[in-house]
Design a protein around this motif. Structure first.
Motif, PDB file in Angstrom:
ATOM      1  N   SER A  55      58.279  53.142  42.746  1.00  0.00           N
ATOM      2  CA  SER A  55      58.929  53.776  43.887  1.00  0.00           C
ATOM      3  C   SER A  55      59.270  55.225  43.542  1.00  0.00           C
ATOM      4  N   LEU A  74      55.848  50.315  45.641  1.00  0.00           N
ATOM      5  CA  LEU A  74      55.294  51.655  45.841  1.00  0.00           C
ATOM      6  C   LEU A  74      56.033  52.403  46.949  1.00  0.00           C
ATOM      7  N   ASP A  93      54.636  46.385  47.842  1.00  0.00           N
ATOM      8  CA  ASP A  93      55.642  46.834  48.798  1.00  0.00           C
ATOM      9  C   ASP A  93      55.536  48.351  48.983  1.00  0.00           C
ATOM     10  N   PHE A  94      55.105  48.758  50.196  1.00  0.00           N
ATOM     11  CA  PHE A  94      54.946  50.179  50.494  1.00  0.00           C
ATOM     12  C   PHE A  94      56.075  50.716  51.369  1.00  0.00           C
ATOM     13  N   CYS A  95      56.954  49.830  51.881  1.00  0.00           N
ATOM     14  CA  CYS A  95      58.017  50.341  52.769  1.00  0.00           C
ATOM     15  C   CYS A  95      59.351  49.679  52.503  1.00  0.00           C
TER      16      CYS A  95
END
Length: 95
Positions: A55, A74, A93-95
């Motif tokens: 992150s 991420l 996990d992008f959000c």
């Protein structure tokens, strides 16, 4: 060695491994906390990055093709021009 020097060494050994050179070793960074790391242009094709916290990391221009990023975090990672071809991104996990 501090953590970032150790990380650079792992990345350098991975590059040797990719090129079938002596001293090469596949990068296994599974579970590491690389939050906010500067990884611009890094070449980690085929590396194990499962469960890595990326992150806020800067992965601009990074080559993560065929890398394993299962359950990686991420969120807010900079992925400008990053290569993710054939990367394993299940549950990332992008959000």
């Amino acid at each position: 060695l501090n953590f970032m020097e150790n990380l650079k060494s792992i990345i350098d050994e991975h590059l040797l491994w990719l090129n079938d050179k002596e001293g090469g070793k596949k990068a296994i960074l599974e579970g590491l906390d690389l939050k906010g790391a500067d990884l611009k242009g890094v070449i980690l094709r085929g590396a194990n990055l499962n469960r890595v916290n990326l992150s806020g990391a800067d992965l601009t221009g990074a080559d993560l093709s065929a890398a394993y990023l299962i359950d990686a975090i991420l969120i807010d990672a900079k992925l400008i021009e990053a290569k993710l071809n054939d990367a394993e991104l299940r549950r990332a996990d992008f959000c």
